[in-house]
Write an enzyme that holds these catalytic residues in place. Structure first.
Site, PDB file in Angstrom:
ATOM      1  N   CYS A 146       3.269 -13.374   1.393  1.00 50.38           N
ATOM      2  CA  CYS A 146       3.911 -12.964  -0.102  1.00 50.38           C
ATOM      3  C   CYS A 146       5.290 -13.266  -0.457  1.00 50.38           C
ATOM      4  CB  CYS A 146       3.929 -11.341   0.054  1.00 50.38           C
ATOM      5  SG  CYS A 146       2.443 -10.808   0.841  1.00 50.38           S
ATOM      6  N   HIS A 158       1.844  -8.285  -8.130  1.00 52.09           N
ATOM      7  CA  HIS A 158       2.303  -8.785  -6.982  1.00 52.09           C
ATOM      8  C   HIS A 158       1.421 -10.160  -6.933  1.00 52.09           C
ATOM      9  CE1 HIS A 158       3.540 -10.211  -3.168  1.00 52.09           C
ATOM     10  NE2 HIS A 158       3.073  -9.543  -2.457  1.00 52.09           N
TER      11      HIS A 158
END
Lengths: 177, 396
Positions: free
Chosen positions: B83, B337
């Site tokens: 991420c 995200h």
């Protein structure tokens, strides 16, 4: 039976593929509108079935002993570091062929969670508790089983080796004491 | 070694972007960044692409995007740090310029998660950690990993469900004002409390969504930056760290060690007072993939002492006007995200904040020190990147 779980999944896939084949036959293209937006999507016609083959030769003793009901860690003779998950190399001392040591006794639950939204490959299980417990030098991540009222940080647990159904393979779990 | 400045930023709309493919999505951000910087593709001597992939079809995204955006034949690579892949891409381009090898470079972050059905994405993200010892046998999920932190934190510091709710409500408050955000709507505490559990103690409304999106920045050396712009945003310092793959190899589940380490590196390099860094920083974007992660980030970045991050949340000290505004672009929670894009998106949001270019007045922080901080964590504290942006030229 795990074969039932697999059959059900394959049936779902077959159903989707059947619809795709019909669409392709009708329109000449595997393109369909996304239900929510109507955006045209090309549905991949090539399949990729992923099932990795992971080498376990260096830690095969772990699995041999697991079959006998024991969960083993490795320990470096030179610096005393205990490794779980077990590994046969101590990168600190750059030595190999570590000695094996059973993880036993009472452990203490450090933290846990209850998985409600599951990955598809775990969808056939009821909601499960995953925790991390400390046993002296090492911690172990595993499913936590036993009375839910005893489930809290700091609870005492022990390791138990048993078969995971419906797959029927041997693994370990944490049992609340 | 030279100073490095951001001279152009680009950001796509985040959301379920099934109206475009991966490279078309990247182009939206790349085009904007090129135009803002007023540079041509041939000026970009190196470009990095943050992309995790596997849920999208292209295994070599950097070259597919390079071809589509006419960035070929400059050197490139796809960068993976889970991420934090976007920050890793930023780091690649930053180091290329800083070292003097490239005068102008571009960092691109892009992710298209909706090329696969949601359950497949859940399956793939759950495998991020140590595949064999965490996923294969025990089916951990991404919310599950952070839930392990939330449980430990609640137990030690008395964190309540409502404290986590405060983070979610704030994210949606600012997300509602951000035209690039995935969720542009407010939520109430009641809605939060009623949302369904995904991995106890975390609920659906604790979680960032599965999002498609792209962001890009053009970086230039000091000498070149001054030719292109009067308002460069400098990368003043960057800190990096990593954590063990197996969470069981860690002992403290109330802090992300890698992020603490990265933050300390940044503060040391920028000579920021470690006791009260918030006094020298105007706004921050932190990695709130789950609400608990934002509270831990407050502490890891030293905006609050250990165990007091929840007080910042309770007292609403991270809204604009509080101790330090955090995630006033909606954060990962509301902005979305898209894994590989997030780090670059933070750089874009913060560069625009520093130049008083927030897309909406209500989400513009007051800029007094000219400094903004990005905290981008990959996996569950597996990778950490902390980056300090400044309107003042480093070394002045």
């Amino acid at each position: 039976m795990i074969s039932d779980v697999r059959d059900a999944k394959q049936k779902e896939i077959a159903e989707v593929l059947k619809q795709l084949d019909m669409l392709t036959k009708m329109t000449g293209l595997p393109v369909y509108p996304e239900p929510k937006t109507g955006n045209p999507l090309w549905s991949d016609v090539r399949e990729l079935d992923l099932r990795y083959q992971i080498p376990v030769k260096r830690i095969s003793k772990f699995f041999d002993e697991l079959k006998k009901g024991k969960v083993l860690a490795t320990r470096c003779n030179k610096c005393g570091t205990v490794y779980f998950p077990p590994q046969d190399d101590c990168p600190k001392c750059r030595t190999s062929n570590l000695e094996w040591k059973e993880v036993q006794g009472e452990g203490e639950l450090l933290t846990y969670t209850v998985i409600s939204v599951k990955p598809p490959s775990f969808a056939h299980y009821p909601d499960y508790v995953v925790g991390i417990a400390r046993f002296g030098d090492v911690s172990v991540t595993a499913w936590v089983e036993g009375p839910r009222e005893k489930l809290r940080v700091g609870s005492k647990v022990r390791l138990d080796v048993s078969k995971r159904e419906p797959e029927g393979y041997i693994t370990y779990r944490l049992i609340l004491l | 070694m030279t100073n490095v400045a951001i001279i152009g930023t680009g950001h796509s709309k985040f959301g379920s972007r099934t109206d475009v493919n991966l490279q078309e999505l990247a182009w939206e951000a790349v085009k904007q960044a090129l135009e803002e910087a007023n540079v041509e593709q041939k000026d970009i001597q190196y470009f990095s692409v943050g992309n995790v992939g596997t849920w999208s079809a292209e295994p070599l995204p950097a070259v597919v995007i390079g071809e589509y955006c006419n960035l070929t034949p400059s050197g490139t690579m796809r960068v993976e740090a889970a991420c934090a892949s976007g920050s890793a891409a930023l780091r690649e381009a930053y180091l290329a310029v800083k070292s003097g090898e490239a005068d102008i470079a571009m960092a691109i972050g892009v992710e298209q998660m909706h090329q696969s059905p949601n359950p497949t994405v859940v399956e793939m993200i759950g495998r991020a950690g140590n595949y064999f010892w965490e996923f294969e046998n025990f089916g951990l999920t991404f919310p599950g990993y952070y839930a392990l932190y939330a449980t430990a934190y609640m137990n030690r510091y008395g964190l309540k469900e409502e404290d986590l709710g405060k983070i979610a409500v704030k994210a949606h408050h600012y997300g509602a004002m951000n035209p690039y955000a995935h969720f542009q709507k407010e939520i109430t505490m009641e809605e939060y409390l009623k949302s369904r559990p995904v991995a106890w103690p975390l609920k659906l409304l604790d979680s960032s969504p599965i999002t498609d999106g792209a962001a890009a920045v053009v970086l230039a050396s000091e000498e070149v930056a001054n030719k292109y712009t009067d308002s460069p945003v400098w990368i003043e310092a960057q800190g990096v760290g990593s954590g063990t793959a197996n969470l069981s190899r860690r002992t403290d589940f109330t802090t992300i060690e890698a992020a603490r380490m990265a933050a300390e590196q940044v503060y040391r390099r920028a000579k920021i007072n470690m006791d009260s860094p918030w006094k020298e920083i105007d706004v921050a974007d932190v990695h709130d993939c789950f609400t608990i992660a934002e509270i831990i980030a407050y502490e890891d970045l030293r905006f609050a002492r250990r165990g007091e991050g929840l007080t910042l949340a309770r007292e609403e000290q991270t809204y604009i006007g509080g101790r330090i505004p955090v995630n006033v672009d909606g954060g990962l929670k509301a902005k979305g995200h898209p894994i590989g894009a997030t780090g670059v998106s933070m750089a874009v949001s913060l560069a625009r904040q520093l130049l008083y270019r927030a897309p909406n007045k209500g989400m513009q922080a007051e800029i007094r020190n000219g400094r903004a901080l990005a905290h981008n964590v990959g996996g569950t504290g597996h990778y950490a990147y902390v980056t300090l942006f400044s309107t003042r030229r480093p070394g002045l």
